[in-house]
Write an enzyme that holds these catalytic residues in place. Structure first.
Site, mmCIF file in Angstrom:
data_model
loop_
_atom_site.group_PDB
_atom_site.id
_atom_site.type_symbol
_atom_site.label_atom_id
_atom_site.label_comp_id
_atom_site.label_asym_id
_atom_site.label_seq_id
_atom_site.Cartn_x
_atom_site.Cartn_y
_atom_site.Cartn_z
ATOM 1 N N HIS A 1 -9.480 1.174 4.823
ATOM 2 C CA HIS A 1 -8.190 1.335 5.512
ATOM 3 C C HIS A 1 -8.392 2.253 6.720
ATOM 4 O O HIS A 1 -9.188 3.192 6.666
ATOM 5 C CB HIS A 1 -7.147 1.912 4.553
ATOM 6 C CG HIS A 1 -5.770 1.886 5.143
ATOM 7 N ND1 HIS A 1 -5.331 2.854 6.015
ATOM 8 C CD2 HIS A 1 -4.766 0.987 5.025
ATOM 9 C CE1 HIS A 1 -4.102 2.554 6.398
ATOM 10 N NE2 HIS A 1 -3.730 1.422 5.821
ATOM 11 N N ASN B 1 0.869 -1.176 0.000
ATOM 12 C CA ASN B 1 0.000 0.000 0.000
ATOM 13 C C ASN B 1 0.905 1.225 0.000
ATOM 14 O O ASN B 1 1.508 1.554 1.008
ATOM 15 C CB ASN B 1 -0.885 -0.042 1.259
ATOM 16 C CG ASN B 1 -1.666 1.232 1.477
ATOM 17 O OD1 ASN B 1 -1.756 2.078 0.575
ATOM 18 N ND2 ASN B 1 -2.231 1.392 2.660
ATOM 19 N N GLU C 1 -6.780 4.634 7.802
ATOM 20 C CA GLU C 1 -6.588 6.075 7.531
ATOM 21 C C GLU C 1 -7.842 6.666 6.892
ATOM 22 O O GLU C 1 -8.175 7.832 7.119
ATOM 23 C CB GLU C 1 -5.337 6.268 6.654
ATOM 24 C CG GLU C 1 -4.076 6.051 7.482
ATOM 25 C CD GLU C 1 -2.890 5.497 6.721
ATOM 26 O OE1 GLU C 1 -2.862 5.554 5.482
ATOM 27 O OE2 GLU C 1 -1.965 4.970 7.396
ATOM 28 N N LYS D 1 0.144 4.283 -0.295
ATOM 29 C CA LYS D 1 -0.459 5.490 0.294
ATOM 30 C C LYS D 1 -0.218 6.703 -0.620
ATOM 31 O O LYS D 1 -0.219 6.560 -1.833
ATOM 32 C CB LYS D 1 0.067 5.708 1.721
ATOM 33 C CG LYS D 1 -0.072 4.434 2.555
ATOM 34 C CD LYS D 1 0.136 4.635 4.025
ATOM 35 C CE LYS D 1 -0.041 3.285 4.731
ATOM 36 N NZ LYS D 1 0.036 3.378 6.178
ATOM 37 N N GLY E 1 2.595 2.224 10.721
ATOM 38 C CA GLY E 1 3.540 3.326 10.557
ATOM 39 C C GLY E 1 4.265 3.710 11.831
ATOM 40 O O GLY E 1 4.931 4.743 11.887
ATOM 41 N N SER F 1 3.465 -2.169 10.287
ATOM 42 C CA SER F 1 4.927 -2.222 10.467
ATOM 43 C C SER F 1 5.535 -3.579 10.109
ATOM 44 O O SER F 1 6.458 -4.047 10.775
ATOM 45 C CB SER F 1 5.318 -1.803 11.894
ATOM 46 O OG SER F 1 4.921 -0.465 12.131
ATOM 47 N N GLU G 1 -5.343 -4.972 10.627
ATOM 48 C CA GLU G 1 -4.292 -3.978 10.853
ATOM 49 C C GLU G 1 -4.575 -3.225 12.152
ATOM 50 O O GLU G 1 -5.368 -2.275 12.158
ATOM 51 C CB GLU G 1 -4.255 -2.977 9.703
ATOM 52 C CG GLU G 1 -3.967 -3.608 8.352
ATOM 53 C CD GLU G 1 -3.429 -2.580 7.363
ATOM 54 O OE1 GLU G 1 -2.319 -2.777 6.868
ATOM 55 O OE2 GLU G 1 -4.110 -1.566 7.133
HETATM 56 P P1 PGA Z 1 2.907 0.255 7.597
HETATM 57 O O1 PGA Z 1 1.433 0.465 6.975
HETATM 58 O O2 PGA Z 1 3.437 -1.034 7.029
HETATM 59 O O3 PGA Z 1 3.674 1.453 7.177
HETATM 60 O O4 PGA Z 1 2.720 0.164 9.083
HETATM 61 C C1 PGA Z 1 0.559 -0.611 6.809
HETATM 62 C C2 PGA Z 1 -0.738 -0.125 6.204
HETATM 63 O O5 PGA Z 1 -1.183 0.974 6.528
HETATM 64 O O6 PGA Z 1 -1.362 -0.830 5.392
#
Ligand code: PGA
Length: 254
Positions: free
Chosen positions: A98, A12, A100, A14, A176, A216, A170
């Site tokens: 997601h 992803n 976010e 982003k 992140g 992560s 997640e």
């Molecule tokens: P990350 O993000 O691997 O940077 O923690 C995962 C995601 O948001 O799908």
């Protein structure tokens, strides 16, 4: 991982990568993962880079995903992208719900459900994201939150629809942040989701649905996470932005 389910590693990206950077990234990635067929490999660039990345991926073992999709066929929905527009660009997967999107753009389970169904109706496979916030975990609410999100996001799904769907667990506190759920913590929630799918669709169907872990995931923790019996892949943010890092995660599955 379970040999009955094909693992799936999705990147992803982003809101990162211009078109030129995106094409360079998949150019390098194609070489790194050439010949790997044991896992499905998916990249989800921003909408603006989908067309160029589709061209760069033609004939490769890497599939294309989008980061969201709207439920209407077309219309006055400024800023949204319709399923047919994605199909048109050879997109196969669409991330929906997601954290976010849920946190910063007010998306709800009901909306996620509409997006996922529209994706399926148009031949796209949704990657439906669920996961608890840190305060919810600390308050002992993980099970209730995740159960509610899975039920709401998959409301009205039939067996054929769930078999075309990937679920991504997640935990929001791990996205992140560099903090991963421990393999045991992740496995516990994956098993819970699979039990719930069993209640909703029957154990046979639940045993075929792929559940990714996200938060992560890096080359050095991927193998242990993916070694858990109900973890069938990873949804990778930060580490998907470098070909070598992402390829190392893919290789942790083969
Ligand atoms: P990350 O993000 O691997 O940077 O923690 C995962 C995601 O948001 O799908």
């Amino acid at each position: 991982m379970n040999p009955n389910r094909k693992s799936i590693i999705a990147g992803n990206w982003k809101m990162y990568k211009t078109t030129a950077d995106a094409v360079a990234l998949v150019g390098a990635l194609k070489n790194e993962v050439a010949g790997i067929t044991k896992s499905e490999i998916v990249v989800c660039p921003p909408f603006t880079a989908l067309a160029a990345v589709a061209g760069a991926l033609a004939g490769s073992n890497i599939q294309l995903g989008a980061q969201n999709v709207h439920w209407e066929k077309e219309g006055a929905f400024t800023g949204e992208i319709a399923p047919a527009m994605l199909k048109d660009l050879c997109v196969r997967y669409a991330i929906v719900g997601h954290s976010e999107r849920r946190q910063f753009f007010g998306e709800t389970d009901a909306g996620v459900n509409k997006r996922a169904k529209a994706a399926l109706a148009n031949g796209l496979r949704p990657i439906v994201c669920v996961g608890e916030m840190l305060a919810e975990r600390e308050a002992g609410k993980t099970e209730a939150v995740v159960t509610g999100q899975v039920r709401g996001s998959l409301a009205g799904f039939d067996k054929n629809q769930i078999l075309e769907t990937v679920i991504a667990y997640e935990p929001v506190w791990a996205i992140g942040t560099g903090k991963t759920a421990s393999p045991a913590q992740a496995q516990e929630v994956h098993a819970l989701i699979r039990r719930l799918l069993g209640e909703l669709f029957g154990a046979d169907v639940a045993g075929k649905v792929r559940i990714q872990y996200g938060g992560s995931v890096k080359a050095d923790n991927a193998k242990e996470l993916l070694g858990q019996s109900d973890i069938d892949g990873a949804l990778v943010g930060g580490a998907s932005l470098k070909a070598g890092d992402f390829a190392a995660i893919v290789k942790a599955t083969v």
